[in-house]
Write a protein that holds these residues in place. Sequence first.
Motif, PDB file in Angstrom:
ATOM      1  N   LEU A   1       0.840  -1.190   0.000  1.00 14.17           N
ATOM      2  CA  LEU A   1       0.000   0.000   0.000  1.00 14.17           C
ATOM      3  C   LEU A   1       0.880   1.247   0.000  1.00 14.17           C
ATOM      4  N   VAL A   2       0.556   2.176  -0.896  1.00 17.03           N
ATOM      5  CA  VAL A   2       1.248   3.467  -0.951  1.00 17.03           C
ATOM      6  C   VAL A   2       0.173   4.545  -0.833  1.00 17.03           C
ATOM      7  N   VAL A   3       0.298   5.388   0.179  1.00 15.90           N
ATOM      8  CA  VAL A   3      -0.669   6.452   0.424  1.00 15.90           C
ATOM      9  C   VAL A   3      -0.104   7.760  -0.113  1.00 15.90           C
ATOM     10  N   HIS A   4      -0.930   8.497  -0.838  1.00 11.92           N
ATOM     11  CA  HIS A   4      -0.544   9.791  -1.417  1.00 11.92           C
ATOM     12  C   HIS A   4      -1.080  10.870  -0.477  1.00 11.92           C
ATOM     13  N   ASP A   5      -0.250  11.379   0.378  1.00 12.64           N
ATOM     14  CA  ASP A   5      -0.699  12.436   1.297  1.00 12.64           C
ATOM     15  C   ASP A   5      -0.503  13.777   0.601  1.00 12.64           C
ATOM     16  N   SER A   6      -1.602  14.330   0.137  1.00 19.09           N
ATOM     17  CA  SER A   6      -1.568  15.620  -0.562  1.00 19.09           C
ATOM     18  C   SER A   6      -2.278  16.717   0.210  1.00 19.09           C
ATOM     19  N   PHE A   7      -2.945  16.362   1.322  1.00 21.48           N
ATOM     20  CA  PHE A   7      -3.829  17.328   1.959  1.00 21.48           C
ATOM     21  C   PHE A   7      -3.537  17.592   3.436  1.00 21.48           C
ATOM     22  N   SER A   8      -2.700  16.801   4.097  1.00 20.15           N
ATOM     23  CA  SER A   8      -2.423  17.032   5.518  1.00 20.15           C
ATOM     24  C   SER A   8      -1.391  18.144   5.667  1.00 20.15           C
TER      25      SER A   8
ATOM     26  N   GLN B   1      -8.580   5.535 -11.488  1.00 16.67           N
ATOM     27  CA  GLN B   1      -9.551   6.597 -11.698  1.00 16.67           C
ATOM     28  C   GLN B   1      -9.128   7.450 -12.887  1.00 16.67           C
ATOM     29  N   ASP B   2     -10.107   8.010 -13.565  1.00 18.12           N
ATOM     30  CA  ASP B   2      -9.817   8.976 -14.611  1.00 18.12           C
ATOM     31  C   ASP B   2      -9.323  10.250 -13.936  1.00 18.12           C
ATOM     32  N   ALA B   3      -8.119  10.705 -14.301  1.00 20.08           N
ATOM     33  CA  ALA B   3      -7.492  11.847 -13.633  1.00 20.08           C
ATOM     34  C   ALA B   3      -8.347  13.111 -13.738  1.00 20.08           C
ATOM     35  N   GLU B   4      -8.948  13.337 -14.864  1.00 23.34           N
ATOM     36  CA  GLU B   4      -9.757  14.549 -15.037  1.00 23.34           C
ATOM     37  C   GLU B   4     -10.986  14.531 -14.123  1.00 23.34           C
ATOM     38  N   ILE B   5     -11.648  13.389 -14.062  1.00 21.33           N
ATOM     39  CA  ILE B   5     -12.827  13.270 -13.189  1.00 21.33           C
ATOM     40  C   ILE B   5     -12.416  13.409 -11.726  1.00 21.33           C
ATOM     41  N   ARG B   6     -11.307  12.749 -11.344  1.00 22.69           N
ATOM     42  CA  ARG B   6     -10.813  12.842  -9.966  1.00 22.69           C
ATOM     43  C   ARG B   6     -10.542  14.299  -9.609  1.00 22.69           C
ATOM     44  N   ASN B   7      -9.868  15.015 -10.491  1.00 24.97           N
ATOM     45  CA  ASN B   7      -9.551  16.425 -10.221  1.00 24.97           C
ATOM     46  C   ASN B   7     -10.814  17.273 -10.126  1.00 24.97           C
TER      47      ASN B   7
ATOM     48  N   ASP C   1     -15.040  19.558  -4.082  1.00 25.93           N
ATOM     49  CA  ASP C   1     -14.996  19.400  -2.630  1.00 25.93           C
ATOM     50  C   ASP C   1     -14.041  20.397  -1.957  1.00 25.93           C
ATOM     51  N   GLY C   2     -13.421  21.256  -2.751  1.00 28.99           N
ATOM     52  CA  GLY C   2     -12.537  22.273  -2.199  1.00 28.99           C
ATOM     53  C   GLY C   2     -11.157  21.794  -1.770  1.00 28.99           C
ATOM     54  N   LEU C   3     -10.750  20.607  -2.229  1.00 29.93           N
ATOM     55  CA  LEU C   3      -9.426  20.091  -1.862  1.00 29.93           C
ATOM     56  C   LEU C   3      -8.312  20.681  -2.717  1.00 29.93           C
ATOM     57  N   ILE C   4      -8.636  20.981  -3.969  1.00 25.38           N
ATOM     58  CA  ILE C   4      -7.656  21.586  -4.876  1.00 25.38           C
ATOM     59  C   ILE C   4      -8.322  22.728  -5.623  1.00 25.38           C
ATOM     60  N   GLU C   5      -7.489  23.577  -6.191  1.00 28.66           N
ATOM     61  CA  GLU C   5      -8.023  24.718  -6.972  1.00 28.66           C
ATOM     62  C   GLU C   5      -8.121  24.374  -8.436  1.00 28.66           C
TER      63      GLU C   5
END
Length: 124
Positions: free
Chosen positions: A19-26, A108-114, A120-124
């Motif tokens: 398992l590899v976790v992508h921490d982009s928000f903490s 996941q489709d990157a465009e849909i994920r973004n 949800d306000g996680l990224i701009e």
Amino acid sequence: MDEKYFSRKACWHTMEGQLVVHDSFSEHAPRMITMEPWYAVVFMSADGEHTVDDFVIQMAAQYEAGEPAGLREQIHEIMGTLIEEGILRLHEEPEPLPTYFAEEYFEQDAEIRNQQMQADGLIE
């Protein structure tokens, strides 16, 4: 803690069975995290729809002799660490995970994920 629901707060994928976790928000982001097996089980079980107590009962059921001494405390400690790391959260009511945390990152489709993350306000 036992009555609360628990959810992942990070994207993830598997690489060579790990398992590899992508921490982009903490507050510790950006980083990639690999985990000990118990931590990985807790993280992947954090679907937002089960309580901590549900999880402890599920884990205890895997032992023929019943819940081993200290199991609940060990799970609480692991969850506490993941919460401190900013990749797990507790909440009062069940909340299904958003798709970008529920599904494996590269499936996941990157465009849909973004788009979902932007909504949800996680990224701009």
